[in-house]
Design a protein around this motif. Sequence first.
Motif, mmCIF file in Angstrom:
data_model
loop_
_atom_site.group_PDB
_atom_site.id
_atom_site.type_symbol
_atom_site.label_atom_id
_atom_site.label_comp_id
_atom_site.label_asym_id
_atom_site.label_seq_id
_atom_site.Cartn_x
_atom_site.Cartn_y
_atom_site.Cartn_z
ATOM 1 N N PHE A 25 71.902 7.086 89.803
ATOM 2 C CA PHE A 25 71.321 8.259 90.466
ATOM 3 C C PHE A 25 71.138 9.388 89.469
ATOM 4 C CE2 PHE A 25 75.949 8.469 91.744
ATOM 5 C CZ PHE A 25 76.315 9.481 90.883
ATOM 6 N N ASN A 26 70.416 10.398 89.893
ATOM 7 C CA ASN A 26 70.176 11.558 89.050
ATOM 8 C C ASN A 26 71.419 12.440 89.051
ATOM 9 O OD1 ASN A 26 69.140 13.652 87.578
ATOM 10 N ND2 ASN A 26 67.664 14.313 89.111
ATOM 11 N N ARG A 27 72.076 12.564 87.916
ATOM 12 C CA ARG A 27 73.315 13.339 87.831
ATOM 13 C C ARG A 27 73.071 14.850 87.926
ATOM 14 N NH1 ARG A 27 78.007 10.991 85.435
ATOM 15 N NH2 ARG A 27 77.761 8.811 84.865
ATOM 16 N N VAL B 228 79.238 28.616 84.778
ATOM 17 C CA VAL B 228 79.774 27.722 85.801
ATOM 18 C C VAL B 228 78.678 26.891 86.478
ATOM 19 C CG1 VAL B 228 79.751 29.503 87.586
ATOM 20 C CG2 VAL B 228 81.319 27.583 87.785
ATOM 21 N N LEU B 229 77.478 27.441 86.653
ATOM 22 C CA LEU B 229 76.402 26.696 87.313
ATOM 23 C C LEU B 229 75.291 26.300 86.351
ATOM 24 C CD1 LEU B 229 76.090 28.538 90.748
ATOM 25 C CD2 LEU B 229 77.651 26.727 90.034
ATOM 26 N N GLU B 230 75.569 26.400 85.076
ATOM 27 C CA GLU B 230 74.586 25.991 84.070
ATOM 28 C C GLU B 230 74.628 24.461 83.899
ATOM 29 O OE1 GLU B 230 73.257 27.416 79.599
ATOM 30 O OE2 GLU B 230 75.401 27.317 80.072
ATOM 31 N N THR B 231 73.439 23.853 83.820
ATOM 32 C CA THR B 231 73.321 22.391 83.699
ATOM 33 C C THR B 231 74.381 21.700 84.563
ATOM 34 O OG1 THR B 231 74.669 22.397 81.648
ATOM 35 C CG2 THR B 231 72.267 22.455 81.415
ATOM 36 N N PHE B 232 74.353 21.984 85.836
ATOM 37 C CA PHE B 232 75.376 21.491 86.763
ATOM 38 C C PHE B 232 75.088 20.032 87.116
ATOM 39 C CE2 PHE B 232 77.997 21.077 90.473
ATOM 40 C CZ PHE B 232 79.020 21.990 90.291
ATOM 41 N N SER B 233 75.986 19.175 86.723
ATOM 42 C CA SER B 233 75.826 17.744 86.986
ATOM 43 C C SER B 233 77.029 17.228 87.753
ATOM 44 C CB SER B 233 75.667 16.966 85.676
ATOM 45 O OG SER B 233 76.829 17.100 84.875
ATOM 46 N N VAL C 187 82.732 16.383 90.490
ATOM 47 C CA VAL C 187 82.212 17.098 89.333
ATOM 48 C C VAL C 187 83.091 16.832 88.114
ATOM 49 C CG1 VAL C 187 81.154 18.897 90.742
ATOM 50 C CG2 VAL C 187 83.516 19.183 89.962
ATOM 51 N N PRO C 188 82.538 17.048 86.910
ATOM 52 C CA PRO C 188 83.361 16.889 85.698
ATOM 53 C C PRO C 188 84.551 17.845 85.730
ATOM 54 C CG PRO C 188 81.019 17.038 85.146
ATOM 55 C CD PRO C 188 81.138 17.378 86.599
ATOM 56 N N GLN C 189 85.632 17.443 85.097
ATOM 57 C CA GLN C 189 86.857 18.244 85.140
ATOM 58 C C GLN C 189 86.640 19.639 84.573
ATOM 59 O OE1 GLN C 189 89.845 17.371 86.599
ATOM 60 N NE2 GLN C 189 90.374 19.503 86.223
ATOM 61 N N LYS D 22 84.048 21.522 84.687
ATOM 62 C CA LYS D 22 83.388 22.365 85.677
ATOM 63 C C LYS D 22 84.366 22.733 86.792
ATOM 64 C CE LYS D 22 79.020 22.865 84.451
ATOM 65 N NZ LYS D 22 78.430 24.200 84.173
ATOM 66 N N PHE D 23 85.176 21.776 87.190
ATOM 67 C CA PHE D 23 86.169 22.037 88.240
ATOM 68 C C PHE D 23 87.140 23.124 87.795
ATOM 69 C CE2 PHE D 23 90.139 21.070 90.536
ATOM 70 C CZ PHE D 23 89.669 21.090 91.846
ATOM 71 N N ASP D 24 87.516 23.108 86.518
ATOM 72 C CA ASP D 24 88.416 24.139 85.999
ATOM 73 C C ASP D 24 87.797 25.525 86.142
ATOM 74 O OD1 ASP D 24 90.257 22.203 85.337
ATOM 75 O OD2 ASP D 24 89.665 22.101 83.229
ATOM 76 N N LEU D 25 86.500 25.650 85.865
ATOM 77 C CA LEU D 25 85.819 26.937 86.009
ATOM 78 C C LEU D 25 85.725 27.348 87.473
ATOM 79 C CD1 LEU D 25 82.883 26.562 83.445
ATOM 80 C CD2 LEU D 25 85.007 27.844 83.137
ATOM 81 N N LEU D 26 85.451 26.388 88.338
ATOM 82 C CA LEU D 26 85.293 26.674 89.765
ATOM 83 C C LEU D 26 86.585 27.139 90.421
ATOM 84 C CD1 LEU D 26 83.096 23.599 90.779
ATOM 85 C CD2 LEU D 26 82.349 25.981 90.707
ATOM 86 N N THR D 27 87.713 26.819 89.823
ATOM 87 C CA THR D 27 89.014 27.117 90.439
ATOM 88 C C THR D 27 89.891 28.016 89.559
ATOM 89 O OG1 THR D 27 89.925 25.056 89.525
ATOM 90 C CG2 THR D 27 89.004 24.953 91.754
ATOM 91 N N ARG D 28 89.278 28.777 88.655
ATOM 92 C CA ARG D 28 90.036 29.665 87.782
ATOM 93 C C ARG D 28 90.877 30.658 88.592
ATOM 94 N NH1 ARG D 28 89.950 27.110 83.594
ATOM 95 N NH2 ARG D 28 88.835 27.643 81.694
ATOM 96 N N ARG D 29 92.031 30.992 88.022
ATOM 97 C CA ARG D 29 92.910 32.004 88.595
ATOM 98 C C ARG D 29 93.014 33.193 87.627
ATOM 99 N NH1 ARG D 29 96.005 30.681 92.950
ATOM 100 N NH2 ARG D 29 95.849 28.510 93.674
#
Length: 388
Positions: A183-185, A242-247, A357-359, A361-368
Motif C-alpha cells: 500500500f501507499n505508505r 511532526v506532520l512532515e512527510t507523514f507515513s 506510525v514509525p516510532q 513520529k510517535f515520540d513527537l506526537l506524545t512529547r511531554r
Amino acid sequence: MRSRNLILFGVVTVLALGAAITATRLRAPAQQAEKPLLFPDLRARANDVGEIQVQGHDRTITLVRQGDNWSIREADGYPTLIDRVRDTVIGVAELRKLSDKTSNKKMFKRLGVEDLKESGSNSILLQLKDDKGAGLAALIVGRSRRSASRAESPALYVRLPDAGNALLVEGRLDVSTDPGKWFNRDLFDITPDRVQSLQIVHAEGSSVKMAREMKGADLLLADIPAGKEAQSSVQLSRMGTVLETFSMEGARAAGNVTLPADAATLTMRTFDGIVATLISARVDDKPMTRISFVYAAPPENQGVRVIEPDKTGIPDPGNDQSNDSDPLNPLIPETPPDVKGEVEKYNAAVKDWAFQVPQFKFDLLTRRMEDLVRDPLPKGESPIKLPE
C-alpha cells in the motif's frame, strides 16, 4: 460492468500478455520462443484472479479483489496499490522455465526455496486464486540468479509446492509479506514552515504548548516550569516536523481499534487554516494514531505590498511609508492555495482508519514538557560539550 481497475487489469494482462507476447514470439529467436511458460494457462485467465496470498514462515498477506478495488485482508480491507497487484500477476504469467535444478533438499535453503515450516525459513509461498478460491498458480519464490553478464535476462529460483526439485525460471518477481510493500505508505506532507502552533494534551491533564509569533519565527515553548529552561531551538524546531512527510507502517479499521484511556491528543494549526488532530497511544504494543483534519479560515490580513523603487531603481522595503488606504500603493492579496481542497484530500485518506506510525513520529506526537526543558546551564557554559 467491469470496473476501471479490472478493465485496466484486463487490458494489461490480455493485450500485453496476449498480443504483445505473441508478437514477441514471432520476432524472437526460436530458442527464446521455445522456453515454456511455467503456468501456460494463466495468461488467458489473468483477469479471473480474485485473491493473491503471500505466505512466509511467520506471516501471511492476503490481497483480495472487492468490487472495483483490491485490498489487504489482514489490514481490515485497507486499499492495495493496483500496480503492485498487476505487476505480480503479470510477473507470474510471464515466468518461463529455463532448467531443472537440484533435488537435494539441503540445497533448497541456499536457493531460497526451502519449506516454509523450516526454522528460519526465508522462502515465500505465492498463490493466485480465482474469486471462488480455486488455485490458478502456486510457487515457492526463491532468490534471484546472480548473472555473470548484464546481457542475461533476469531469472530466479522457484519450486512448485509439491515438487521435489528446484527450477530456474526467466522473469522477475517482487513479493513480500510486509504489508507496507502493498500500500501507499505516505499519507500527507505538512512542512514545518506552515506550522503556527501545536498543543499536546495528555490524559492526566499535563500539556505542551508551542507557537510562532509570525511566519519564519522560531517555534517557542510556553508555560515553562519554574527553574527550567527550554531545550535548544534545534530540539524545539523538531516539533514542527511532526506532520512532515507523514507515513505509516500499517493500518486497521478504526472500529477495530480501541485507543486506551492514556492516549495523547495533539492539535496542530497552520498559518493557512489547517487544523489537524491526532490521538495517539500504544495498542498491542504498536504505536497507533487516529487522525482528522478541519479547515479554519485564517485572518484576512495577509498580503504582499508592491514597494516602489527608490532613485537607484532598487526596491527598498525600509522606505515603504504606505498604508492600507494608499491608493497609489495598495495591498495586493496573495492568491490563496486550495487549503480546503487539501483538507478534504487528507481526510479522504485517513477517515475510518487507525494507523501504525514509525516510532520516531510517535515520540513527537506524545512529547511531554520534561522532554522539551532542561536545568539552566551554568553562566557561560555552552550546551554543546566538545570531547577533551
